[in-house]
Scaffold this active site. Structure first.
Site, PDB file in Angstrom:
ATOM      1  N   CYS A   2     -44.705  70.078  -1.233  1.00 19.53           N
ATOM      2  CA  CYS A   2     -45.010  70.355   0.058  1.00 19.53           C
ATOM      3  C   CYS A   2     -44.648  71.864   0.427  1.00 19.53           C
ATOM      4  O   CYS A   2     -43.703  72.263  -0.233  1.00 19.53           O
ATOM      5  CB  CYS A   2     -44.135  69.441   1.031  1.00 19.53           C
ATOM      6  SG  CYS A   2     -44.545  67.720   0.865  1.00 19.53           S
ATOM      7  N   ARG A  27     -48.969  74.773  -4.592  1.00 20.10           N
ATOM      8  CA  ARG A  27     -48.282  73.710  -4.668  1.00 20.10           C
ATOM      9  C   ARG A  27     -48.631  72.520  -4.389  1.00 20.10           C
ATOM     10  O   ARG A  27     -48.195  71.350  -4.943  1.00 20.10           O
ATOM     11  CB  ARG A  27     -47.037  73.932  -3.644  1.00 20.10           C
ATOM     12  CG  ARG A  27     -46.257  75.293  -3.775  1.00 20.10           C
ATOM     13  CD  ARG A  27     -45.502  75.358  -2.394  1.00 20.10           C
ATOM     14  NE  ARG A  27     -44.238  74.356  -2.299  1.00 20.10           N
ATOM     15  CZ  ARG A  27     -42.998  74.768  -2.857  1.00 20.10           C
ATOM     16  NH1 ARG A  27     -42.693  75.947  -3.504  1.00 20.10           N
ATOM     17  NH2 ARG A  27     -42.115  73.863  -2.540  1.00 20.10           N
ATOM     18  N   TRP A  74     -47.470  66.639   0.742  1.00 18.27           N
ATOM     19  CA  TRP A  74     -48.008  65.717  -0.148  1.00 18.27           C
ATOM     20  C   TRP A  74     -47.291  64.385   0.102  1.00 18.27           C
ATOM     21  O   TRP A  74     -46.122  64.262   0.444  1.00 18.27           O
ATOM     22  CB  TRP A  74     -47.469  66.090  -1.544  1.00 18.27           C
ATOM     23  CG  TRP A  74     -48.305  66.683  -2.334  1.00 18.27           C
ATOM     24  CD1 TRP A  74     -47.932  68.062  -2.924  1.00 18.27           C
ATOM     25  CD2 TRP A  74     -49.683  66.463  -2.957  1.00 18.27           C
ATOM     26  NE1 TRP A  74     -48.837  68.409  -3.851  1.00 18.27           N
ATOM     27  CE2 TRP A  74     -49.889  67.274  -3.825  1.00 18.27           C
ATOM     28  CE3 TRP A  74     -50.279  65.078  -2.811  1.00 18.27           C
ATOM     29  CZ2 TRP A  74     -51.215  67.228  -4.480  1.00 18.27           C
ATOM     30  CZ3 TRP A  74     -51.478  65.155  -3.455  1.00 18.27           C
ATOM     31  CH2 TRP A  74     -51.841  66.153  -4.340  1.00 18.27           C
ATOM     32  N   ASN A  98     -39.668  68.461   3.396  1.00 20.61           N
ATOM     33  CA  ASN A  98     -40.109  68.369   2.039  1.00 20.61           C
ATOM     34  C   ASN A  98     -38.897  67.300   1.529  1.00 20.61           C
ATOM     35  O   ASN A  98     -37.767  67.567   1.674  1.00 20.61           O
ATOM     36  CB  ASN A  98     -40.031  69.708   1.116  1.00 20.61           C
ATOM     37  CG  ASN A  98     -41.010  70.532   1.672  1.00 20.61           C
ATOM     38  OD1 ASN A  98     -42.008  70.251   2.480  1.00 20.61           O
ATOM     39  ND2 ASN A  98     -40.955  71.792   0.898  1.00 20.61           N
ATOM     40  N   GLY A  99     -39.371  66.525   0.456  1.00 21.90           N
ATOM     41  CA  GLY A  99     -38.514  65.734  -0.360  1.00 21.90           C
ATOM     42  C   GLY A  99     -38.591  64.083   0.459  1.00 21.90           C
ATOM     43  O   GLY A  99     -39.451  63.615   0.928  1.00 21.90           O
ATOM     44  N   GLU A 479     -36.936  65.340 -27.900  1.00 26.35           N
ATOM     45  CA  GLU A 479     -37.277  66.134 -26.977  1.00 26.35           C
ATOM     46  C   GLU A 479     -36.166  67.583 -26.739  1.00 26.35           C
ATOM     47  O   GLU A 479     -36.408  68.691 -26.674  1.00 26.35           O
ATOM     48  CB  GLU A 479     -37.334  65.737 -25.451  1.00 26.35           C
ATOM     49  CG  GLU A 479     -37.646  66.757 -24.354  1.00 26.35           C
ATOM     50  CD  GLU A 479     -38.947  67.411 -24.240  1.00 26.35           C
ATOM     51  OE1 GLU A 479     -38.833  68.642 -23.636  1.00 26.35           O
ATOM     52  OE2 GLU A 479     -39.720  67.372 -25.321  1.00 26.35           O
ATOM     53  N   LYS A 483     -36.732  71.400 -27.559  1.00 23.58           N
ATOM     54  CA  LYS A 483     -36.428  72.479 -26.489  1.00 23.58           C
ATOM     55  C   LYS A 483     -35.515  73.463 -27.113  1.00 23.58           C
ATOM     56  O   LYS A 483     -35.913  74.838 -26.857  1.00 23.58           O
ATOM     57  CB  LYS A 483     -35.835  71.877 -25.270  1.00 23.58           C
ATOM     58  CG  LYS A 483     -36.762  71.196 -24.443  1.00 23.58           C
ATOM     59  CD  LYS A 483     -37.589  72.195 -23.729  1.00 23.58           C
ATOM     60  CE  LYS A 483     -38.801  71.531 -23.187  1.00 23.58           C
ATOM     61  NZ  LYS A 483     -39.705  71.213 -24.143  1.00 23.58           N
ATOM     62  N   GLU A 486     -37.554  75.494 -29.754  1.00 21.56           N
ATOM     63  CA  GLU A 486     -38.530  76.347 -29.072  1.00 21.56           C
ATOM     64  C   GLU A 486     -38.165  77.795 -28.525  1.00 21.56           C
ATOM     65  O   GLU A 486     -38.689  78.746 -28.806  1.00 21.56           O
ATOM     66  CB  GLU A 486     -39.191  75.647 -28.158  1.00 21.56           C
ATOM     67  CG  GLU A 486     -40.150  74.654 -28.308  1.00 21.56           C
ATOM     68  CD  GLU A 486     -40.877  74.094 -27.190  1.00 21.56           C
ATOM     69  OE1 GLU A 486     -42.126  73.573 -27.135  1.00 21.56           O
ATOM     70  OE2 GLU A 486     -40.029  73.388 -26.158  1.00 21.56           O
ATOM     71  N   HIS A 502     -29.197  56.748 -42.804  1.00 27.09           N
ATOM     72  CA  HIS A 502     -30.244  56.551 -43.748  1.00 27.09           C
ATOM     73  C   HIS A 502     -30.650  58.027 -43.987  1.00 27.09           C
ATOM     74  O   HIS A 502     -31.906  58.357 -44.454  1.00 27.09           O
ATOM     75  CB  HIS A 502     -31.269  55.672 -43.308  1.00 27.09           C
ATOM     76  CG  HIS A 502     -31.241  54.397 -43.040  1.00 27.09           C
ATOM     77  ND1 HIS A 502     -31.188  53.295 -44.049  1.00 27.09           N
ATOM     78  CD2 HIS A 502     -30.685  53.804 -41.769  1.00 27.09           C
ATOM     79  CE1 HIS A 502     -30.943  52.302 -43.484  1.00 27.09           C
ATOM     80  NE2 HIS A 502     -30.627  52.553 -42.190  1.00 27.09           N
ATOM     81  N   LYS A 602     -48.634  78.442 -24.225  1.00 25.11           N
ATOM     82  CA  LYS A 602     -48.436  77.408 -23.063  1.00 25.11           C
ATOM     83  C   LYS A 602     -49.578  76.341 -23.272  1.00 25.11           C
ATOM     84  O   LYS A 602     -49.301  75.187 -23.057  1.00 25.11           O
ATOM     85  CB  LYS A 602     -48.476  78.030 -21.788  1.00 25.11           C
ATOM     86  CG  LYS A 602     -48.431  77.078 -20.622  1.00 25.11           C
ATOM     87  CD  LYS A 602     -46.969  76.531 -20.624  1.00 25.11           C
ATOM     88  CE  LYS A 602     -46.668  75.401 -19.693  1.00 25.11           C
ATOM     89  NZ  LYS A 602     -45.267  74.818 -19.808  1.00 25.11           N
TER      90      LYS A 602
END
Length: 607
Positions: A2, A27, A74, A98-99, A479, A483, A486, A502, A602
């Site tokens: 929002c 947004r 939203w 918002n939220g 992940e 990160k 990257e 293992h 990207k």
């Protein structure tokens, strides 16, 4: 996400507010509204859909007030329509928000018992009524706003006006961003500096827990206890044509901090927090009739799909086949027409993922696209688009897109469980309520920034790092490693903790930090055994856990990061944040190009 705009101005503000809201259209939103005060009286115009509809209302019925607030919404609680659009009024109080107010249901019941009547389905209207009640009890406007803020639970940003006072807007931030813009004889409030760019380049960003009184000649900022605080006033480089870093050094840092807000909007797209239920979806298949799901994606999106596999199989008892798209497209996987396929991509243009989609299309399998760009090729070639509402993600290393993908997958798994009869109505209510808490917990985790930044300084001295996790924390371990490599260029690997003996255990020595992601859960003791194996070989352990896990770990650590106790279903969303922050700060200390790391793009649009 929002958008909020507020102006205490020198002339009519409604046209300025609408123009500012246009700069927040990136947004995303589904309705909009403006309220002003003229001759001491509140006036309001709202419209469903795009801002052009609001402009038509204002052209037909102008608002001429010199103070006003505006909003693009939203939908979270309640469908997108004019009645649920902001601003919301109550006895001379106007609010935009918002939220998510997590405790809105109990507050609403309390207010209804006090005689307050609700005209919308939103959680926001609770805020307006609470402030009105404080005023009725004798509080002045500023005290009424402050008293209300202390009653709210959740992640929120607010702008509040009071009938009869044409020189006051109260703003508040607990999670979603909010900035004060400084002018000459006028002041501004906005969700980000982009909205305020045409009016001023002098901006003060509120921090979590701040609230502010904004008048034509000054702004005063307070903490939640009511004590005056000073926040840095700075020059913004925003223009109306660019996405701005705000007060962050890098887009990645800004996008990490946007997660409480974007998670809330993504979840609210699929879940009804008013009734604690999953929303019906217009899908090209029936979850109840599927024999399995195929998921394919690349990079971070693939890892979100791996976590989704755990959710679908656990909650809906629905088998999931998942492949990296570059493998999926070539291994000629047999696909039943009683299955469905989901393809996950931030950009919606990933070449291997698109090729995998086309393979499934040729097999006659119904296709769902989990994408952040609805106009993308993957979206256009799918039978149904299941959007992530992350907003533009500029940093190459995905952060908020990842947690929004997780939000979609968790919501879909709950919906599948309902459709297949594997979760009861009471279980559905509990799961949806737990998911609604994710933005608040994410906000709490972001406050660990100082501890994680200090740890990152130490981590930046090493050349290799191992990440371990079990269950959904295994994909998170991968992940975290992705990160780190990257953006810092430190070699890192993520493993299932049970695989330690293992092979990876051969790498353990005093020069190999081991980051263990281990909330206290049903398999926590098994992960502790793996940590003891690491400790016995001189490995340096960084433990990411909760309070109970920290107390029971019984292993000396290089550092323990203690997160809030969270329900199992939202743990992956919450535990994603510290591994993102750790990678980010490590890269900062390494001096790398955080937002545009070498050799990476990207959107990978070639094979």
């Amino acid at each position: 996400m929002c958008g909020i705009v507020g102006i205490v101005g020198r002339g009519p503000v409604a046209p300025l507010i609408v123009d500012a809201l246009k700069r927040l259209e990136y947004r995303g939103y589904d309705s909009a509204g403006v309220a002003t005060i003229e001759a001491g009286v509140l006036g309001r115009r709202r419209a469903e859909g795009k801002l052009v509809n609001l402009e038509k209302r204002l052209n037909a019925e102008p608002l001429d007030g010199k103070i006003g607030i505006g909003h693009t919404r939203w939908a979270t609680h309640g469908v997108p329509n004019e009645t649920n659009a902001h601003p919301h009024f109550s006895n001379g109080v106007a609010v935009v928000h918002n939220g998510i107010i997590e405790n809105f249901a109990s507050l609403r019941d309390e207010l209804i018992a006090d005689g307050y009547v609700f005209s919308s389905q939103t959680d926001t209207e609770v805020v307006a009524h609470l402030i009105a009640r404080e005023l009725k009890r004798g509080a002045d406007p500023v005290a009424a706003a402050h008293g209300t803020l202390k009653q709210l639970e959740g992640a929120f940003a607010l702008a509040i006006m009071f009938q009869g006072d044409e020189d006051l807007i109260v703003g508040a931030r607990n999670g979603p961003p909010l900035a004060v813009g400084h002018g000459e004889g006028e002041m501004f409030l906005g969700s980000d500096a982009i909205a305020l760019a045409p009016f001023t380049n002098s901006v003060t960003y509120l921090e979590d827990g701040d609230w502010a009184t904004i008048r034509r000649d000054k702004a005063e900022i307070f903490d939640m206890d009511g004590a005056r605080v000073e926040r840095k006033r700075q020059q913004s480089l925003s223009t109306s044509y660019m996405v701005d870093k705000g007060n962050r050094r890098h887009f990645m840092e800004k996008e990490i901090h946007e997660q409480p807000e974007v998670i809330s909007h993504t979840l609210a797209h699929y879940l009804d927090f008013t009734s604690d239920s999953s929303k019906p979806l217009d899908l090209p298949f029936d979850f109840a009739k599927l024999d399995r799901i195929a998921i394919s994606a690349c990079g971070t999106a693939y890892l979100s799909g791996l976590i989704g596999k755990y959710w679908f199989e656990r909650l809906a008892r629905l088998p999931v086949d998942i492949d990296i798209a570059s493998e999926f497209r070539y291994r000629e996987m047999p696909i039943s027409k009683d299955s469905a396929a989901f393809f996950i991509s931030q950009s919606g243009e990933t070449a291997d993922t698109l090729a995998s989609l086309r393979y499934c299309r040729s097999a006659g399998v119904p296709i769902g696209a989990i994408v952040n760009v609805r106009e993308s090729t993957i979206a256009r070639e799918s039978d149904v688009v299941l959007p992530t509402l992350a907003g533009p993600e500029i940093g190459v290393a995905s952060t908020k897109a990842f947690t929004c993908q997780l939000s979609v997958l968790a919501s879909l798994a709950v919906r599948a469980g309902v459709a297949r009869g594997t979760i009861s109505r009471e279980q559905e209510k509990a799961l949806v309520h737990q998911l609604s808490e994710a933005p608040r917990f994410a906000t709490q985790v972001l406050k660990l920034e100082e501890q994680i930044e200090k740890l990152a300084r130490d981590l930046s001295r090493y050349h290799h790092v191992l990440y371990l996790g079990r269950d959904t924390n295994f994909p998170l371990a991968m992940e975290g490693a992705l990160k780190l490599k990257e953006i810092s260029y430190i070699h890192a690997e993520g493993y299932a903790a049970g695989e330690l003996k293992h092979g990876p255990i051969a790498l353990i020595d005093e020069n190999m930090p081991v980051i263990v992601i281990a909330p206290h859960d049903r398999i926590f003791e098994k992960t502790v055994s793996n940590m003891q194996e690491v400790a016995a070989r001189g490995g340096k352990i960084i433990l990411i856990t909760d309070k109970k896990g920290a107390a029971l770990a019984s292993v000396k650590t290089m550092e323990t990061i203690v997160l809030p106790d969270v329900p199992e279903i939202i743990a992956p969303l919450i535990y994603a944040l510290p591994i993102q922050m750790l990678a980010y700060f490590t890269a900062v200390f390494m001096g790398t190009d955080v937002d545009q790391p070498r050799n990476l793009a990207k959107s990978v649009t070639v094979e």
